[in-house]
Motif scaffolding. Sequence first.
Motif, PDB file in Angstrom:
ATOM      1  N   SER A  30       0.861  -1.179   0.000  1.00  0.00           N
ATOM      2  CA  SER A  30       0.000   0.000   0.000  1.00  0.00           C
ATOM      3  C   SER A  30       0.898   1.229   0.000  1.00  0.00           C
ATOM      4  O   SER A  30       2.066   1.157   0.380  1.00  0.00           O
ATOM      5  N   ALA A  31       0.354   2.366  -0.428  1.00  0.00           N
ATOM      6  CA  ALA A  31       1.206   3.541  -0.616  1.00  0.00           C
ATOM      7  C   ALA A  31       0.349   4.790  -0.737  1.00  0.00           C
ATOM      8  O   ALA A  31      -0.872   4.720  -0.915  1.00  0.00           O
ATOM      9  N   ILE A  32       1.015   5.948  -0.649  1.00  0.00           N
ATOM     10  CA  ILE A  32       0.331   7.204  -0.938  1.00  0.00           C
ATOM     11  C   ILE A  32       0.314   7.410  -2.452  1.00  0.00           C
ATOM     12  O   ILE A  32       1.125   6.850  -3.188  1.00  0.00           O
ATOM     13  N   SER A  33      -0.594   8.242  -2.910  1.00  0.00           N
ATOM     14  CA  SER A  33      -0.788   8.403  -4.350  1.00  0.00           C
ATOM     15  C   SER A  33       0.414   9.036  -5.037  1.00  0.00           C
ATOM     16  O   SER A  33       0.638   8.801  -6.228  1.00  0.00           O
ATOM     17  N   GLN A  34       1.211   9.814  -4.302  1.00  0.00           N
ATOM     18  CA  GLN A  34       2.345  10.483  -4.932  1.00  0.00           C
ATOM     19  C   GLN A  34       3.468   9.525  -5.290  1.00  0.00           C
ATOM     20  O   GLN A  34       4.456   9.920  -5.906  1.00  0.00           O
ATOM     21  N   CYS A  35       3.327   8.251  -4.922  1.00  0.00           N
ATOM     22  CA  CYS A  35       4.293   7.248  -5.375  1.00  0.00           C
ATOM     23  C   CYS A  35       4.181   6.997  -6.875  1.00  0.00           C
ATOM     24  O   CYS A  35       5.117   6.482  -7.486  1.00  0.00           O
ATOM     25  N   PHE A  36       3.038   7.358  -7.461  1.00  0.00           N
ATOM     26  CA  PHE A  36       2.742   6.873  -8.808  1.00  0.00           C
ATOM     27  C   PHE A  36       2.712   7.989  -9.832  1.00  0.00           C
ATOM     28  O   PHE A  36       2.002   8.976  -9.703  1.00  0.00           O
ATOM     29  N   SER A  37       3.530   7.798 -10.850  1.00  0.00           N
ATOM     30  CA  SER A  37       3.634   8.713 -11.976  1.00  0.00           C
ATOM     31  C   SER A  37       3.927   7.853 -13.203  1.00  0.00           C
ATOM     32  O   SER A  37       4.061   6.633 -13.112  1.00  0.00           O
ATOM     33  N   ASP A  38       4.053   8.488 -14.346  1.00  0.00           N
ATOM     34  CA  ASP A  38       4.433   7.727 -15.538  1.00  0.00           C
ATOM     35  C   ASP A  38       5.783   7.041 -15.341  1.00  0.00           C
ATOM     36  O   ASP A  38       6.019   5.940 -15.843  1.00  0.00           O
ATOM     37  N   ALA A  39       6.672   7.712 -14.604  1.00  0.00           N
ATOM     38  CA  ALA A  39       7.984   7.110 -14.342  1.00  0.00           C
ATOM     39  C   ALA A  39       7.827   5.816 -13.547  1.00  0.00           C
ATOM     40  O   ALA A  39       8.522   4.822 -13.822  1.00  0.00           O
ATOM     41  N   THR A  40       6.921   5.815 -12.566  1.00  0.00           N
ATOM     42  CA  THR A  40       6.692   4.605 -11.771  1.00  0.00           C
ATOM     43  C   THR A  40       6.158   3.484 -12.649  1.00  0.00           C
ATOM     44  O   THR A  40       6.600   2.329 -12.554  1.00  0.00           O
ATOM     45  N   ARG A  41       5.222   3.821 -13.513  1.00  0.00           N
ATOM     46  CA  ARG A  41       4.584   2.802 -14.357  1.00  0.00           C
ATOM     47  C   ARG A  41       5.577   2.193 -15.346  1.00  0.00           C
ATOM     48  O   ARG A  41       5.423   1.052 -15.765  1.00  0.00           O
ATOM     49  N   LYS A  42       6.596   2.955 -15.714  1.00  0.00           N
ATOM     50  CA  LYS A  42       7.612   2.444 -16.627  1.00  0.00           C
ATOM     51  C   LYS A  42       8.676   1.632 -15.892  1.00  0.00           C
ATOM     52  O   LYS A  42       9.223   0.672 -16.437  1.00  0.00           O
ATOM     53  N   ALA A  43       8.980   2.026 -14.661  1.00  0.00           N
ATOM     54  CA  ALA A  43      10.113   1.428 -13.952  1.00  0.00           C
ATOM     55  C   ALA A  43       9.749   0.227 -13.093  1.00  0.00           C
ATOM     56  O   ALA A  43      10.634  -0.535 -12.701  1.00  0.00           O
ATOM     57  N   VAL A  44       8.455   0.068 -12.790  1.00  0.00           N
ATOM     58  CA  VAL A  44       8.024  -1.028 -11.916  1.00  0.00           C
ATOM     59  C   VAL A  44       7.187  -2.001 -12.742  1.00  0.00           C
ATOM     60  O   VAL A  44       6.299  -1.591 -13.506  1.00  0.00           O
ATOM     61  N   SER A  45       7.439  -3.279 -12.595  1.00  0.00           N
ATOM     62  CA  SER A  45       6.749  -4.280 -13.411  1.00  0.00           C
ATOM     63  C   SER A  45       5.276  -4.397 -13.030  1.00  0.00           C
ATOM     64  O   SER A  45       4.869  -4.107 -11.905  1.00  0.00           O
ATOM     65  N   GLY A  46       4.483  -4.831 -13.996  1.00  0.00           N
ATOM     66  CA  GLY A  46       3.038  -4.931 -13.812  1.00  0.00           C
ATOM     67  C   GLY A  46       2.636  -5.892 -12.720  1.00  0.00           C
ATOM     68  O   GLY A  46       1.622  -5.669 -12.029  1.00  0.00           O
ATOM     69  N   ASP A  47       3.416  -6.959 -12.498  1.00  0.00           N
ATOM     70  CA  ASP A  47       3.048  -7.913 -11.449  1.00  0.00           C
ATOM     71  C   ASP A  47       3.211  -7.321 -10.060  1.00  0.00           C
ATOM     72  O   ASP A  47       2.569  -7.760  -9.105  1.00  0.00           O
TER      73      ASP A  47
END
Length: 440
Positions: A294-311
């Motif tokens: 679980s996390a706060i929303s500011q963890c997630f950006s386009d950079a996060t979606r590119k750098a962290v795998s979908g699983d």
Amino acid sequence: MPHLRALAGRRARRRPESTSSRSTGLRLAATATLAASLAFVTACSDDSDGGGTTPTATGSATAQSLLGAVDKASGEPIKIGLITDGQSVVANLTIQNRVAEATAKWLNEHRGGIAGRPIEFTICETDNDPAKAADCGNKMIEEDVPAVLIGTSGVGPDAWKPLGDADIPVMIFGTSDPDMLTDPATFILGDPTFGVIDMPIQVAQDEGNKKVTSIVIDVPAALHSAQDIAPPLFDKAGIGYELLRVAPGTADMTPQMQQVKSNGSDQVFIIGNDTFCISAMNGLKAVGFTGTISAISQCFSDATRKAVSGDVLEGIVVSAFAPIGTDNPSAALYKEVVDTYGKDIDLSNQDGMVMFTIASGFHAALTGLTGDITPQSITAAIKGMKETELPGAGGLKFRCNGKAHPESPASCVRGGLVTTLDDKGQPSEYKVLGNTSVED
């Protein structure tokens, strides 16, 4: 004007200086407001989507159903102060200026303005500089505005200080500043305990998890809630708790995440900006962590979606403060307002929707206000408001009578929003948690 305070004549309230609120570095506020403070760090340098928006005629059936019947304000405008960070070396938050002005046009044309008179914003930009923020606060006093709205800002407390001393009512989305949280003329549209305490506890209870480790960026303001407030609340809920502090800029968190796996935690909660969270999530994958993330929303950006795998992304539970990216009534109204009255507003930018909530929430709190518009009448009207839905907040209701959180009487909201990410890191349906009614 009768409510203008001369500097010599103001009643100065003595408040202890808050180290966290005066910091000129990364400002990480507590709980739901932590995400708001982090927004200025993770915001894109250009908030435009490049394509602009397509205006919708206000006479269309779709626009009428969302915007409401025409109810035009008239007469002399009411000047309301608006303080934003604007464009600084840290981030471009000028989207908030444009959203505020678009929202004012909608409120003036379809909601009768304030007391039947048009809303006109007097804008001051801080450039994310504490001294300029203080200047903005003083400028609002000199401009004789009866109230001030403060947008997503890294220097919000600095802008607020002169306004608080002058008893000018202020509405802001969130802050961790203790003076603001207890000020009788300040109104905060975020639950002070939901985002980084109540939400992970609720997730743990729902999932049957026994121990949570908070992975927190090691700066003083971020640590306050995780280190001082959270432990007894987790203990009261019967859930184990451990705090893991990690220095900003740590590129490889594999050794730290091994500690999480070794200490028996079946859930983590991550507090930091996107770069920090990317390292934490990739470290969790590297050590084979299989528990709940679980996390706060500011963890997630386009950079996060590119750098962290979908699983890894799939199934992460996120505390949210703006229901962007999904089909919901709040997002639909926001889109109609900015499409109709705005220009070059990126609908995926959460700072824009936060400003919509602040501006339209301020208006909603003043429903029924009549007579002279002064700081005193505005403060009294907001304190006397009935519980109502907070525009743009995904179904959250608010009431500012000081009883939502008695220990933080400036807070107007209980609970918040949560969403679960898919394998692309995109939010699914937003759910309201803990938004119980505020008593008389």
